[in-house]
Write an enzyme that holds these catalytic residues in place. Structure first.
Site, short mmCIF file in Angstrom:
data_model
loop_
_atom_site.label_atom_id
_atom_site.label_comp_id
_atom_site.label_asym_id
_atom_site.label_seq_id
_atom_site.Cartn_x
_atom_site.Cartn_y
_atom_site.Cartn_z
N ARG A 49 -120.82 33.20 61.83
CA ARG A 49 -120.74 32.23 60.75
C ARG A 49 -119.48 31.37 60.86
O ARG A 49 -119.52 30.14 60.68
CB ARG A 49 -120.75 32.94 59.40
CG ARG A 49 -122.13 33.36 58.94
CD ARG A 49 -122.06 34.44 57.86
NE ARG A 49 -121.21 34.08 56.73
CZ ARG A 49 -120.64 34.98 55.91
NH1 ARG A 49 -120.84 36.27 56.11
NH2 ARG A 49 -119.92 34.58 54.90
N ARG B 283 -114.84 43.73 52.90
CA ARG B 283 -115.47 43.86 51.59
C ARG B 283 -116.35 45.11 51.53
O ARG B 283 -117.09 45.41 52.45
CB ARG B 283 -116.30 42.62 51.29
CG ARG B 283 -116.98 42.64 49.93
CD ARG B 283 -117.48 41.27 49.52
NE ARG B 283 -118.29 40.63 50.55
CZ ARG B 283 -118.77 39.40 50.46
NH1 ARG B 283 -118.50 38.67 49.39
NH2 ARG B 283 -119.50 38.89 51.43
N ARG C 178 -121.18 17.72 55.59
CA ARG C 178 -121.07 18.78 56.60
C ARG C 178 -121.05 18.23 58.01
O ARG C 178 -120.73 18.95 58.95
CB ARG C 178 -122.23 19.78 56.46
CG ARG C 178 -122.21 20.58 55.16
CD ARG C 178 -123.34 21.58 55.14
NE ARG C 178 -123.39 22.31 53.88
CZ ARG C 178 -122.72 23.42 53.60
NH1 ARG C 178 -121.92 23.94 54.53
NH2 ARG C 178 -122.84 24.03 52.44
N LYS D 106 -112.37 28.80 48.53
CA LYS D 106 -112.69 27.49 47.95
C LYS D 106 -113.20 27.61 46.52
O LYS D 106 -112.83 26.83 45.66
CB LYS D 106 -113.76 26.77 48.79
CG LYS D 106 -113.32 26.31 50.15
CD LYS D 106 -114.25 25.27 50.75
CE LYS D 106 -115.70 25.71 50.78
NZ LYS D 106 -115.95 26.87 51.66
N ARG E 163 -122.01 45.31 53.29
CA ARG E 163 -123.25 44.54 53.42
C ARG E 163 -123.51 44.20 54.89
O ARG E 163 -122.57 44.02 55.67
CB ARG E 163 -123.16 43.23 52.63
CG ARG E 163 -123.10 43.44 51.13
CD ARG E 163 -123.33 42.17 50.35
NE ARG E 163 -122.84 40.96 51.03
CZ ARG E 163 -122.84 39.76 50.47
NH1 ARG E 163 -123.29 39.59 49.24
NH2 ARG E 163 -122.38 38.71 51.12
#
Length: 216
Positions: free
Chosen positions: A171, A127, A88, A13, A160
């Site tokens: 999430r 990542r 949201r 996004k 991470r």
């Protein structure tokens, strides 16, 4: 044009929003930025929000809605805006409808970047970051020349803690569960348009731009 931008974490996004606001010259409004601006400027809603933030409490919907209203009433939104991160919930969507009506505006389109959960898991968990210089890599989409070693400074690459499959999955599930009713809300109002976020970045940009040019 007045646009709402939706999509799960990792859908791209941010990248697409930058391209849209650049082409169509409309402000990109995220709730985070709006909150920070309202608090730093000391607006009535910003002052109320700061009281909650300073105590580590969630800011109530009525204050969030008020901050969004203050932001959309500013002159740079006269020719349109791109809302990102709001609404949201269906309750916030109802509030937004009242806000834009009171300002003599209307939401013209809701763009949802649709990306499969398994694809997002691969994108977000792959990542890797250099411990020394902070450079970012991806094991699939942007791998280093030598596994686990930074191309720029030869530092060690690490994952991470919030990029693990378990945390990313949580999430994503939270987003999907909370957002599904919102997508249905805008679908029923014939405002929702879905764009395949798994395409090449430039293809996604062109599809969104073409859709928005049709509204201009």
């Amino acid at each position: 044009m007045n646009v709402i931008f939706m999509g799960p974490p990792g859908a791209g996004k941010g990248t697409q929003a930058e391209k849209i606001v650049s082409e169509f010259q409309i402000p990109h409004i995220s709730t985070g930025d709006a909150f920070r601006a309202a608090m730093s400027q000391g607006t009535p809603m910003g002052i109320e929000a700061k009281g909650y933030v300073d105590k580590g409490l969630l800011v109530p919907d009525e204050i969030t809605n008020g901050i969004v209203r203050e932001r959309l009433a500013q002159p740079d939104c006269d020719k349109g805006f791109l809302l990102d991160g709001f609404p949201r919930t269906v309750a916030q969507a109802d509030a937004l409808s009242e806000i834009v009506d009171s300002l003599g505006k209307k939401i013209e389109v809701v763009i949802n970047l649709a990306v499969d959960r398994s694809y997002l898991l691969a994108r977000l968990t792959g990542r890797r970051i250099c411990k020394s210089c902070g450079s970012t890599y991806h094991v699939i989409f942007n791998p280093p020349q030598q596994e686990g070693v930074c191309d720029k400074c030869s530092g060690e690459l690490y994952q991470r803690s919030d990029d693990t499959e378990e945390k990313v999955g949580t999430r994503l599930d939270e987003y999907i569960n909370k957002t599904a009713p919102l997508l249905d809300y805008y679908q029923k109002r014939e405002l929702l348009r879905e764009v395949n976020g798994e395409q090449d970045i430039h293809a996604v940009t062109e599809q969104i731009s073409s859709l928005l040019r049709g509204l201009a």
